[in-house]
Design a protein around this motif. Structure first.
Motif, PDB file in Angstrom:
ATOM      1  N   VAL A 188       0.849  -1.197   0.000  1.00  0.00           N
ATOM      2  CA  VAL A 188       0.000   0.000   0.000  1.00  0.00           C
ATOM      3  C   VAL A 188       0.882   1.242   0.000  1.00  0.00           C
ATOM      4  O   VAL A 188       0.680   2.171  -0.781  1.00  0.00           O
ATOM      5  CB  VAL A 188      -0.888   0.036   1.261  1.00  0.00           C
ATOM      6  N   ILE A 189       1.867   1.237   0.891  1.00  0.00           N
ATOM      7  CA  ILE A 189       2.707   2.422   1.047  1.00  0.00           C
ATOM      8  C   ILE A 189       3.547   2.652  -0.204  1.00  0.00           C
ATOM      9  O   ILE A 189       3.638   3.770  -0.717  1.00  0.00           O
ATOM     10  CB  ILE A 189       3.575   2.247   2.298  1.00  0.00           C
ATOM     11  N   VAL A 190       4.143   1.583  -0.723  1.00  0.00           N
ATOM     12  CA  VAL A 190       5.003   1.754  -1.892  1.00  0.00           C
ATOM     13  C   VAL A 190       4.162   2.156  -3.109  1.00  0.00           C
ATOM     14  O   VAL A 190       4.539   3.052  -3.866  1.00  0.00           O
ATOM     15  CB  VAL A 190       5.803   0.463  -2.161  1.00  0.00           C
ATOM     16  N   GLY A 191       3.011   1.531  -3.281  1.00  0.00           N
ATOM     17  CA  GLY A 191       2.140   1.873  -4.414  1.00  0.00           C
ATOM     18  C   GLY A 191       1.692   3.324  -4.355  1.00  0.00           C
ATOM     19  O   GLY A 191       1.778   4.064  -5.335  1.00  0.00           O
ATOM     20  N   PHE A 238       3.320   6.058  -7.088  1.00  0.00           N
ATOM     21  CA  PHE A 238       2.415   6.567  -8.124  1.00  0.00           C
ATOM     22  C   PHE A 238       1.646   7.810  -7.707  1.00  0.00           C
ATOM     23  O   PHE A 238       1.617   8.811  -8.403  1.00  0.00           O
ATOM     24  CB  PHE A 238       1.395   5.491  -8.529  1.00  0.00           C
ATOM     25  N   ALA A 239       0.983   7.717  -6.544  1.00  0.00           N
ATOM     26  CA  ALA A 239       0.016   8.757  -6.214  1.00  0.00           C
ATOM     27  C   ALA A 239       0.679  10.064  -5.811  1.00  0.00           C
ATOM     28  O   ALA A 239       0.322  11.133  -6.312  1.00  0.00           O
ATOM     29  CB  ALA A 239      -0.893   8.256  -5.093  1.00  0.00           C
ATOM     30  N   ILE A 240       1.656   9.990  -4.918  1.00  0.00           N
ATOM     31  CA  ILE A 240       2.219  11.241  -4.395  1.00  0.00           C
ATOM     32  C   ILE A 240       2.855  12.092  -5.501  1.00  0.00           C
ATOM     33  O   ILE A 240       2.591  13.287  -5.577  1.00  0.00           O
ATOM     34  CB  ILE A 240       3.183  10.938  -3.239  1.00  0.00           C
ATOM     35  N   ILE A 245      -6.687  11.090   2.816  1.00  0.00           N
ATOM     36  CA  ILE A 245      -7.089   9.716   2.539  1.00  0.00           C
ATOM     37  C   ILE A 245      -5.870   8.821   2.336  1.00  0.00           C
ATOM     38  O   ILE A 245      -5.832   7.685   2.819  1.00  0.00           O
ATOM     39  CB  ILE A 245      -8.015   9.692   1.307  1.00  0.00           C
ATOM     40  N   ILE A 246      -4.858   9.353   1.658  1.00  0.00           N
ATOM     41  CA  ILE A 246      -3.652   8.553   1.445  1.00  0.00           C
ATOM     42  C   ILE A 246      -2.964   8.246   2.767  1.00  0.00           C
ATOM     43  O   ILE A 246      -2.523   7.130   3.019  1.00  0.00           O
ATOM     44  CB  ILE A 246      -2.682   9.295   0.504  1.00  0.00           C
ATOM     45  N   VAL A 300       6.046   8.317   7.587  1.00  0.00           N
ATOM     46  CA  VAL A 300       7.422   8.641   7.222  1.00  0.00           C
ATOM     47  C   VAL A 300       7.829   7.830   5.992  1.00  0.00           C
ATOM     48  O   VAL A 300       8.396   8.365   5.037  1.00  0.00           O
ATOM     49  CB  VAL A 300       8.382   8.352   8.397  1.00  0.00           C
ATOM     50  N   ALA A 301       7.492   6.539   6.017  1.00  0.00           N
ATOM     51  CA  ALA A 301       7.843   5.687   4.883  1.00  0.00           C
ATOM     52  C   ALA A 301       7.124   6.169   3.625  1.00  0.00           C
ATOM     53  O   ALA A 301       7.722   6.231   2.540  1.00  0.00           O
ATOM     54  CB  ALA A 301       7.449   4.243   5.176  1.00  0.00           C
ATOM     55  N   LEU A 302       5.860   6.543   3.771  1.00  0.00           N
ATOM     56  CA  LEU A 302       5.101   7.040   2.624  1.00  0.00           C
ATOM     57  C   LEU A 302       5.779   8.275   2.050  1.00  0.00           C
ATOM     58  O   LEU A 302       5.932   8.419   0.833  1.00  0.00           O
ATOM     59  CB  LEU A 302       3.677   7.371   3.071  1.00  0.00           C
ATOM     60  N   PHE A 303       6.213   9.158   2.945  1.00  0.00           N
ATOM     61  CA  PHE A 303       6.865  10.377   2.501  1.00  0.00           C
ATOM     62  C   PHE A 303       8.174  10.060   1.779  1.00  0.00           C
ATOM     63  O   PHE A 303       8.462  10.604   0.706  1.00  0.00           O
ATOM     64  CB  PHE A 303       7.126  11.273   3.724  1.00  0.00           C
ATOM     65  N   ALA A 304       8.947   9.141   2.356  1.00  0.00           N
ATOM     66  CA  ALA A 304      10.238   8.797   1.753  1.00  0.00           C
ATOM     67  C   ALA A 304      10.052   8.158   0.379  1.00  0.00           C
ATOM     68  O   ALA A 304      10.701   8.549  -0.595  1.00  0.00           O
ATOM     69  CB  ALA A 304      11.009   7.854   2.680  1.00  0.00           C
TER      70      ALA A 304
END
Lengths: 368, 675
Positions: free
Chosen positions: B212-215, B219-221, B406-407, B422-426
């Protein structure tokens, strides 16, 4: 047997009566806690998809009915680091109003026993209110099973066995050590995600030895046994009240590992290896899943939960609804549960050291 | 013949069970709940089924099944909304849909893309069910033919899709895929539990990063940040072209592609162990390879939507085979599904080898309830698509803060931990850089998704093969080179050769102009540095552990690729494609806002969460973003913020989740949801 049944039924009746009057007692004397209008959180340190989830999802609605005040019981999943994350979290919690409980599993016990550096929790601080046991069965393909003569497994000693394993430090430690004691050369293929995948590997003919916990064996392997593609080898057995290993009540016709070991040359049911196996078997199977109240729980809260689980066990339909999901195993409360906790978490130092050394020597696993 | 004589009455019984009004009612209820949940990225069947679980106990089996299947079936349908409209891969099933679906939305063709996707989903679901009705009777022996070498070969075939999606500089694509694989190996190794790029002192990474986080990050961010910088709506033109009928017509014009991709979906779904992670990429690759004019892929080719969407619903049907016949869940939601079935009625349905013998009517009911749920779900989705597509005309600055919300919430689903953010941001930052310098993000994601199966199957196949070879050479060879493996090998080789030849014309991310040398080189050096460190880290694992082999192998291949790229960068002029840089020309360079200030907003949300906990941080973030960046009045900003927070709390309450606490919560005991 009939006497036992009668007394048990009588006891259950008493418990049911006690539970039925609990709310009144709360008002009158203050024994027990009332959870009306509250939400009980049941923390499971695994994901929604595992065996502990099934176990908790089975008990949650029953527990909700049985607790005084019929609180909502929600199962909350907190997976991570092989359940040590959730257990560490629970360790930090202090008793508040009895709305927080924790469900542990053999996978929580083993790192604790083996001195895993991630473990920050201590079972001695927690208050057990339920202990659920299970059993396990090892099985073989028919051509291998034919090489056993009766209980004697020495005919298998020259064979190459492949076993789909989740990891040597998990519950798989128990079968791996057992097979090694029998002199079988079993090579574990690591990296499978669950015991179901191990069975699939067996069905595909890639693995030629496997074990399943009792309920999975009944569902997944019995059909294979019926169509002749698998033969049960032995069960791990069960514990009697005196702490001896006896035949598993779910599989009374199956020999236990102890019997097979006794009949096989080179395998001994005494000494440090056997003691180590037995200690970890007890931690992993007869006391596999337990429910705890946090550190500092009041005696009232412990009594309330104990009574609630006893009431669940006393349901007229409990045997029927539980057999498919939990197997025919003791669901222990009160002193029985305390006994199970003690035998499941207090392993002799020598057994611990033996297993740690064996893991390192045999599989190169160090727990640092 | 015997088979047919038992199957037909069971099929009849199944339809008699399904076609009761009350069953259909529960099915529709499940479908509506599934649509509501599936629309949110990161919330899939697992979240939905967990919601339903408490009600399953003792429920009439067929009603419970209708409710659950209705919910599970439509998740891969409804997550198309997020993929197409926002460029957010809603679940692993719709990653490939983003590649062409989102560009279509940007071109103002959102409704068309959506309805083409839904028509394909519907059709895929029906093809899947029909195929299964027959196939399920003979599936068991076929499935057992797929041993570990076959599984490894399918994984490699999936990886070979990198060839098509590698972009203009093939080596860059390969390194991107390798980087994805290396990031996928972070954490405890599956074999002996040795740690890669992590330590027990810092427990978050030991479980590895979640898809979820990597996807979302990859892509999304980047897309959200890019749109936000340009300060416009998603669709470039205000007038939305392409109504829903066009989409259906598109699908009908490509019906054979849809048929083929559906079959691919069922077959891959049937094989336990792979699940949905490869199927949409294989379908996308197939769509690309069978299209004559490949120039439009990546910038809005409708076939790129039809392919993956046909396959992902069919896959759900295929996934029933391992679930029902072997009792082995093909996915997380299927695992809960199995658990829930045990709770139904008095537990007489036993999923596993006995299912066909004892419960063939129930099995058929499940297959066709799934198909029926697809029909109902699709009709609702198509009806809604025209209206929902209007979202793409809203000014993005008004939409973005809620997307961030939502993300972030979706990211929390994986670990319920601040570190998720943090991982999502990175990863998001890595995604932004990869997008900027034209490194193939699909290749990265394929690498990440397939890293785990590739490693596990490679290790296992090797180990079992060694044991077979000890018994005899012939036995070992038979094991490794089964007919299925050989066929897959040939397909893979053809696909790689053809793919690489065509890759140059497929601009999965649009055309990117080249610019100066410095920035692309710096990024390449950082990537090389990470890979080198990963190699060093893996090499420090004791040599008897299998956990070191795979990361070391991948890292070595990647380093070779990096070396080639560095040499090319030194030799070529700065106009060479290897120096692609989006900040030089095009939308990004002309954007109203810079990259860093825009990113700072998201970083602020992160820092505030660490200090105040998620809900308080979100309140501050939403208000100030809407007030300052979007320029709303105080009153409007307050109303928007309040509704956002209310929505988030309702979701968390429904799903029984807590929000990550911050520093403040260490000192003060706050009531939920502030805890």
């Amino acid at each position: 047997m009939s006497l036992f049944k009668t007394t048990r039924r009588a006891a259950m009746g008493l418990v049911a009566a006690a539970v039925a009057t609990l709310p009144f007692q709360t008002q009158a004397g203050g024994h027990g806690i009332d959870l009306a209008g509250k939400t009980v959180e049941w923390i499971i340190p695994f994901s929604e998809t595992g065996g502990s989830a099934k176990w908790a999802n089975f008990y949650a609605p029953l527990l909700s009915e049985a607790l005084p005040g019929a609180p909502t019981v929600v199962v909350k999943f907190m997976p991570g680091a092989g359940s040590t994350k959730g257990a560490n979290f629970f360790q930090e919690q202090t008793y508040d109003d009895g709305t927080l409980i924790f469900g542990s599993s053999g996978s929580t016990q083993f790192p604790f026993l083996l001195g895993d550096p991630r473990v920050k929790y201590n079972y001695a601080d927690w208050n057990v209110v339920l202990a659920s046991g299970t059993g396990g069965v090892a099985y073989l393909p028919p051509d291998m099973a034919a090489k056993m003569s009766g209980l004697d497994a020495s005919g298998l000693q020259g064979e190459d066995f492949i076993y789909g394993s989740q990891g040597a430090t998990r519950l798989d430690l128990v079968p791996l050590l057992a097979w090694e004691m029998l002199g079988l050369s079993v090579e574990p293929v690591f990296g499978i995600k669950g015991r179901g995948d191990g069975r699939l590997m067996f069905e595909r003919g890639e693995a030629n030895i496997d074990y399943q916990t009792s309920s999975s064996y009944l569902k997944g392997v019995t059909p294979l046994v019926e169509d002749g593609s698998a033969v049960p080898m032995m069960s791990w057995g069960a514990l009697d009240d005196a702490g001896n290993i006896v035949r598993d009540p779910t599989f009374p016709d199956m020999p236990t590992f102890k019997e097979v070991c006794e009949a096989t040359a080179g395998c001994e049911t005494s000494g440090e290896k056997w003691e180590a196996w037995k200690a970890f078997f007890i931690a992993g199977f007869p006391a596999q899943k337990m429910v705890f109240l946090p550190n500092g729980a009041s005696a009232d809260a412990i009594a309330t939960y104990t009574a609630a689980f006893e009431a669940v066990k006393a349901r007229a339909d409990f045997a029927e609804i539980s057999s498919g999901r939990l197997g025919v195993y003791p669901q222990m409360t009160g002193d029985e549960a305390k006994g199970a906790l003690k035998s499941g978490t207090e392993v002799p130092q020598a057994a611990k050291e033996f297993v740690v050394g064996w893991l390192e020597e045999r599989y190169g696993v160090t727990l640092k | 013949m015997d088979v047919i004589f038992t199957a037909l009455p069971a099929l009849g019984d199944a339809w008699a069970l399904i076609l009761q009004p009350v069953v259909l009612g529960y099915l529709i209820l499940g479908v509506i709940m599934g649509l509501c949940i599936g629309v949110f990225p990161g919330l899939g069947g697992i979240a939905g089924l967990s919601l339903l679980l408490p009600f399953m106990f003792g429920m009439d089996p067929i009603l419970g099944l209708a409710l659950m299947i209705g919910m599970v079936a439509v998740v891969p349908t409804s997550d198309t909304f997020a993929s197409v409209l926002m460029g957010i891969p809603g679940s692993s099933a719709s990653q490939a849909t983003v590649l062409d679906g989102f560009p279509m939305a940007k071109n103002g063709q959102a409704a068309r893309a959506l309805s083409a996707a839904f028509a394909s989903s519907l059709f895929g679901g029906l093809v899947g069910a029909s195929f299964l009705t027959v196939f399920i009777l003979v599936a068991r022996p076929v499935v057992l033919e797929f041993r570990t070498p076959e599984l490894l070969m399918i994984t490699i075939f999936g990886l070979s899709m990198v060839g098509i999606l590698a972009g203009r500089v093939a080596i860059k694509g390969i390194v991107a895929a390798g980087l994805g694989m290396l990031i996928g190996t972070i954490g405890e190794g599956a074999s002996s539990g040795d740690l890669r790029m992590s330590s027990y002192d810092f427990p978050y990474l030991t479980d590895g990063l979640k898809l979820v986080i990597v996807g979302l990050g990859i892509f999304a961010i980047p897309e959200i940040i890019s749109l936000l910088r340009q300060d416009r709506a998603i669709a470039k033109e205000q007038a939305l072209g392409g109504g829903w009928l066009d989409g259906v017509r598109d699908w009908f014009a490509n019906i054979w592609l849809s048929v083929r991709c559906s079959i691919i979906g069922v077959i891959v779904g049937v094989i336990p162990g792979l699940g949905g992670s490869v199927v949409d990429w294989i379908a996308y690759g197939h769509a690309v390879q069978t299209t004559k004019d490949k120039s439009k892929f990546g910038s809005g080719e409708v076939r790129g939507v039809i392919g993956p969407e046909s396959s992902n619903n069919a896959k759900e049907g295929g996934g029933l085979v391992p679930t029902l016949l072997f009792g082995i869940p093909g996915s997380g939601s299927m695992a809960i599904f199995i658990g829930a079935i045990a709770l139904l009625g008095s537990g007489q349905i036993e999923v596993g080898p006995a299912m066909l013998k004892n419960n063939l009517d129930i099995t058929y009911s499940i297959v066709w309830l799934l198909a029926l749920a697809n029909v109902v779900g699709t009709v609702i989705c198509i009806a809604a698509s025209g209206g929902i597509a209007k979202l793409t005309t809203i000014r993005f600055a008004l939409l973005a803060p809620f997307l961030f919300m939502i993300i972030a919430f979706a990211a929390f689903q994986s670990g319920q931990n601040l570190m998720d953010l943090v991982a999502l941001f990175a990863i998001g930052f890595l995604g932004i850089m990869m997008r900027r310098f034209d490194w193939s993000r699909p290749a990265f994601l394929i690498g990440f998704v397939l890293s785990n199966p590739a490693e596990t199957y490679a290790n296992q196949a090797l180990q079992i093969a060694q044991s077979r070879f000890r018994k005899g050479f012939g036995e070992g060879i038979d094991y490794i080179f089964s007919p299925i493996v050989i066929v897959l090998l040939i397909i893979t080789v053809i696909s790689v050769v053809v793919g690489l030849r065509q890759a140059k014309s497929i601009l999965a991310e649009g055309d990117v102009k080249s610019g100066s040398k410095r920035a692309p080189l710096a990024f390449l050096l950082i990537v090389t540095g990470y890979i080198a460190y990963a190699l060093f880290d893996a090499a420090s694992i004791p040599s008897f552990s299998r956990d070191r082999t795979f990361p070391m192998f991948v890292a070595c291949v990647c380093l070779l690729g990096c070396a080639v790229l560095i040499i090319r960068m030194m030799l070529k002029p700065e106009t060479d494609t290897v120096f692609a840089d989006r900040e030089r020309h095009g939308d990004d360079s002309e954007a109203t806002h810079g990259l860093w200030p825009t990113l700072a907003w998201f970083a602020a949300l992160l820092v505030l969460t660490a200090l105040l906990g998620f809900i308080l941080a979100l309140g501050l973030f939403l208000f100030s973003f809407l007030r300052i960046r979007a320029g709303l009045s105080n009153v409007a900003a307050v109303i928007y913020t309040a509704s956002g927070i209310a929505f988030m709390c309702a979701m968390a309450w429904l799903l029984n989740r807590d929000f990550p606490p911050g520093l403040l919560q260490e000192y003060a005991d706050l009531p939920w949801p502030l805890t």
